[in-house]
Design a protein around this motif. Structure first.
Motif, PDB file in Angstrom:
ATOM      1  N   ILE A 563       0.834  -1.197   0.000  1.00  0.00           N
ATOM      2  CA  ILE A 563       0.000   0.000   0.000  1.00  0.00           C
ATOM      3  C   ILE A 563       0.870   1.249   0.000  1.00  0.00           C
ATOM      4  O   ILE A 563       0.526   2.264  -0.598  1.00  0.00           O
ATOM      5  CB  ILE A 563      -0.956  -0.022   1.213  1.00  0.00           C
ATOM      6  CG1 ILE A 563      -2.066  -1.059   0.963  1.00  0.00           C
ATOM      7  CG2 ILE A 563      -1.556   1.347   1.481  1.00  0.00           C
ATOM      8  CD1 ILE A 563      -3.041  -1.229   2.107  1.00  0.00           C
ATOM      9  N   ASN A 564       2.028   1.192   0.627  1.00  0.00           N
ATOM     10  CA  ASN A 564       2.928   2.336   0.718  1.00  0.00           C
ATOM     11  C   ASN A 564       4.358   1.829   0.828  1.00  0.00           C
ATOM     12  O   ASN A 564       4.608   0.624   0.727  1.00  0.00           O
ATOM     13  CB  ASN A 564       2.558   3.211   1.920  1.00  0.00           C
ATOM     14  CG  ASN A 564       2.243   2.374   3.164  1.00  0.00           C
ATOM     15  OD1 ASN A 564       2.906   1.379   3.431  1.00  0.00           O
ATOM     16  ND2 ASN A 564       1.216   2.759   3.898  1.00  0.00           N
ATOM     17  N   THR A 565       5.289   2.748   1.055  1.00  0.00           N
ATOM     18  CA  THR A 565       6.687   2.375   1.263  1.00  0.00           C
ATOM     19  C   THR A 565       7.215   3.135   2.481  1.00  0.00           C
ATOM     20  O   THR A 565       6.530   3.985   3.049  1.00  0.00           O
ATOM     21  CB  THR A 565       7.571   2.717   0.048  1.00  0.00           C
ATOM     22  OG1 THR A 565       7.856   4.122   0.048  1.00  0.00           O
ATOM     23  CG2 THR A 565       6.891   2.348  -1.264  1.00  0.00           C
ATOM     24  N   HIS A 566       8.458   2.855   2.836  1.00  0.00           N
ATOM     25  CA  HIS A 566       9.073   3.553   3.967  1.00  0.00           C
ATOM     26  C   HIS A 566       9.277   5.041   3.684  1.00  0.00           C
ATOM     27  O   HIS A 566       9.542   5.816   4.604  1.00  0.00           O
ATOM     28  CB  HIS A 566      10.418   2.900   4.308  1.00  0.00           C
ATOM     29  CG  HIS A 566      11.372   2.877   3.155  1.00  0.00           C
ATOM     30  ND1 HIS A 566      11.466   1.808   2.296  1.00  0.00           N
ATOM     31  CD2 HIS A 566      12.255   3.796   2.699  1.00  0.00           C
ATOM     32  CE1 HIS A 566      12.374   2.057   1.376  1.00  0.00           C
ATOM     33  NE2 HIS A 566      12.866   3.260   1.588  1.00  0.00           N
ATOM     34  N   ASP A 567       9.202   5.451   2.410  1.00  0.00           N
ATOM     35  CA  ASP A 567       9.410   6.854   2.042  1.00  0.00           C
ATOM     36  C   ASP A 567       8.102   7.608   1.808  1.00  0.00           C
ATOM     37  O   ASP A 567       8.127   8.749   1.334  1.00  0.00           O
ATOM     38  CB  ASP A 567      10.254   6.945   0.767  1.00  0.00           C
ATOM     39  CG  ASP A 567      11.734   6.718   1.030  1.00  0.00           C
ATOM     40  OD1 ASP A 567      12.184   7.015   2.152  1.00  0.00           O
ATOM     41  OD2 ASP A 567      12.438   6.252   0.121  1.00  0.00           O
TER      42      ASP A 567
END
Length: 690
Positions: A563-567
């Motif tokens: 769904i998202n990333t660490h950034d």
């Protein structure tokens, strides 16, 4: 950037010789062209003998002479079940080439080739000598591996590393429709941790995920960092070849005096008080936590020395890694001098330290620390594999300019350049990431030894390895020191050689390779990834921003879906800051898929519906950000944010003890596991058998 009115004569030809692109298309196919002075600076840093535009003719002549007088390229690729071809350069008077092929096993084959029977592909006059380029076919029975070919034509000799690789990187066959959890290790607090998560916490998380039916646990890079005040990014390691001692399970080390006990070793009152203080902090205090850990590790180290420090395992570990002693001496010198290597006395800056250059006790301490880290990580990997869990590690794109890797091989890195990215929708002024690129020609002359070593270091323990900015296999955006971030140019890299090494190493370690293909991605990159079996990265947030929910498609087979990333923002953070129509479209999309029903839906139901949708898809892996499971709004990292932003420091809201007991978290993951089990994979593309 602007298009220059005219380029100095010969500059474009010289740029092509060194793989420097004159122009490129950015976001939305906007054309960019480089300024001549920027290209000149990049060429100089890549090793071209040029200081001014007047040097272009002589630099071109020198480069042509180098290429044609080189009997053979330093590296060649042969794909499995296909004959390997090698192009050679010969004086036209040469009638024979003596060939010696040393296979990886040590077995040698010798033969002589009559070059008069080889087709001439191209010819060039260099001074008084006419050179001819011809194609040499290697034996068809070469096994997968790294082989050395030595050639001799009269007085001219050359050596080539022949990489024979599978056509595709390793994948489970059939794909296992995996799901897993991603969590930054430093953020995983627990009752027993010392103010930040450690390898024991990673093992505990893995066991919990496995108990829920998951197969993967991912985290941010665990590579060596120099702990100083300020921002400490896991993507700016001092080395891609060694581990970060910050993540050592110190309690396990302290048990050396009571090996029969499974309980943590007793802590002194002072130590317990300091640990409690670190646990209370909402942000990870790297310097304080490392200082406390080091004092405890020092005690273990002293006990080791008191026992003569003569462990056979320790001796074998040091002997088996020829780079390790230099790394330990480098760390020892930094400990003693307290500054980066660029400020050290001149002789110490040269990339090689003698034993008497350093404090021997500090050197052996750093050897000991790496031994302990190696043992703990390998033990963790062995345990997780036995439990059906694969560790998902991350290979940063580069290493800090003041770190060990750049210090020890200064010719490999173009230290007057910084890697970054051209302008895009998120960063209209471009980006500079602060670490130097590798010189392509130097890497080839070394047989890409640094790249291979960086891969092996992690693949020994990782079941999946993510390549940060996978486009770097093909090209890197390079900015000269002092230039604006807008004034960079792309430098091409020998991508086919990199893919061959990736394929060979991934098969040898039975590990899946994942490419982070986000941002400006040339078509060639995804085409090569598909051809060679690298998994794509599919991110719901980016898909929504690119086309809205109306244009959403299921994550494809051969991808890692998130769904998202660490950034990026968390799910809840993205929902809070994004436009209302985007989310209304997403809710409508999920309703049409039968995953949502009703009005005024709470955010946790929308999130679970997204997870279930991804779970039913053909993605090879669905990776869940652990903090999304309780709708955390704060991100772990905000790229290009002010220094006071607590990037890479924020602890998770809940500790491991709490997470394991949260019924809603368990319910969401059970639903994801069921969705993965119920989905029907459509076979696309060839199997991954060698």
């Amino acid at each position: 950037m602007s298009v220059p009115d005219a380029w100095p004569l010969g500059l474009q030809a010289l740029a092509r010789q060194y793989g420097v692109q004159r122009s490129f298309y950015g976001l939305e196919k906007r054309p960019y062209a480089a300024q001549p002075d920027v290209v000149l600076a990049v060429l100089r840093e890549l090793g071209a003998p040029i200081n001014a535009f007047n040097d272009i003719p002589s630099a071109l002549q020198t480069r042509r002479a180098e290429r044609w007088s080189q009997l053979t390229e330093p590296i060649a690729v042969g794909w499995n079940a296909q004959p390997s071809r090698l192009e050679i350069h010969l004086p036209h008077t040469a009638e024979r080439v003596e060939c010696t092929l040393q296979r990886e096993t040590g077995e040698e084959t010798r033969w002589i080739v009559d070059t008069r029977g080889l087709e001439t592909i191209e010819a060039e006059q260099i001074g008084a000598t006419r050179y001819e380029r011809k194609a040499l076919t290697l034996p068809a029975d070469l096994p997968l591996g790294y082989h050395r070919l030595r050639l001799k034509a009269g007085p001219t000799q050359g050596t080539t590393l022949v990489v024979v690789a599978p056509n595709r990187t390793w994948r489970p066959d059939p794909p296992d429709r995996a799901w897993g959890i991603f969590a930054p290790l430093y953020a995983l607090a627990s009752e027993r941790s010392w103010g930040a998560g450690d390898l024991a916490d990673l093992g505990r998380l893995s066991s919990w995920v496995g108990g829920l039916g998951g197969q993967v646990v991912g985290t941010l890079p665990l590579l060596a960092l120099q702990v100083v005040s300020g921002t400490i990014s896991p993507y700016s390691p001092i080395s891609r070849l060694f581990w970060h001692e910050f993540y050592l399970d110190v309690d396990q080390m302290l048990q050396v005096d009571q090996p029969a006990s499974n309980q943590p070793a007793p802590r002194s009152r002072e130590m317990a008080s300091r640990i409690a203080g670190l646990q209370t902090d909402r942000l990870v205090d790297y310097p304080s936590a490392m200082d406390l850990k080091r004092s405890a590790i020092e005690a273990v180290y002293q006990a080791f020395l008191a026992a003569d420090g003569q462990s056979e395992d320790f001796a074998r570990f040091v002997e088996s890694n020829p780079t390790l002693t230099q790394y330990a001496r480098f760390r020892s010198a930094w400990d003693s001098l307290g500054t980066p290597w660029q400020t050290w006395p001149e002789r110490l800056r040269g990339g090689n330290l003698r034993a008497d250059d350093c404090d021997d006790r500090l050197t052996r301490y750093h050897l000991f620390v790496q031994w302990q880290a190696d043992q703990q990580i390998k033990s963790l990997a062995e345990t997780t594999r036995a439990d059906g869990i694969r560790l998902y590690f991350d290979l940063p794109l580069g290493a800090r300019p003041d770190g060990f890797d750049v210090w020890t091989d200064q010719e490999l890195f173009a230290q007057g350049l910084s890697v970054g990215a051209p302008p895009d929708s998120g960063f209209p002024s471009g980006q500079s990431w602060g670490f130097p690129p590798i010189r392509p020609q130097k890497s080839r002359s070394q047989g890409h030894a640094y790249f291979i070593a960086s891969l092996r270091h992690q693949l020994e323990v990782a079941g999946l390895l993510r390549l940060d900015h996978v486009m770097g296999l093909h090209r890197l955006y390079c900015i000269p020191d002092g230039a604006d971030k807008l004034d960079g140019v792309y430098v091409r890299y020998p991508w086919e050689e990199y893919y061959a090494i990736l394929a060979l190493e991934s098969h040898r370690h039975q590990a899946m390779i994942v490419g982070e293909d986000l941002g400006i991605v040339p078509h060639q990159v995804r085409s090569a990834m598909a051809r060679h079996g690298l998994a794509r990265t599919w991110v719901l947030q980016f898909e929504l921003m690119a086309s809205g929910a109306a244009g959403l498609h299921d994550p494809p087979a051969g991808s890692v879906a998130t769904i998202n990333t660490h950034d990026t923002p968390t799910f809840a953070g993205f929902w809070k800051t994004s436009s209302h129509p985007v989310w209304q479209q997403l809710v409508t999309f999920l309703r049409q898929r039968g995953l949502l029903d009703g009005d005024d839906l709470p955010l946790d139901l929308v999130y679970r519906a997204c997870l279930n949708w991804l779970g039913r898809s053909n993605a090879d892996l669905v990776l869940v950000n652990i903090e999304d499971l309780w709708l955390e709004q704060e991100p772990q990292n905000v790229p290009a944010s002010p220094p006071e932003t607590p990037n890479w420091r924020r602890k998770a809201l809940h500790d491991l003890d709490t997470i394991e007991s949260m019924d809603d978290v368990r319910a969401a993951l059970h639903a994801l596991a069921a969705a993965r089990a119920s989905g029907v994979r459509k076979r696309t593309g060839p199997a991954t058998q060698v």
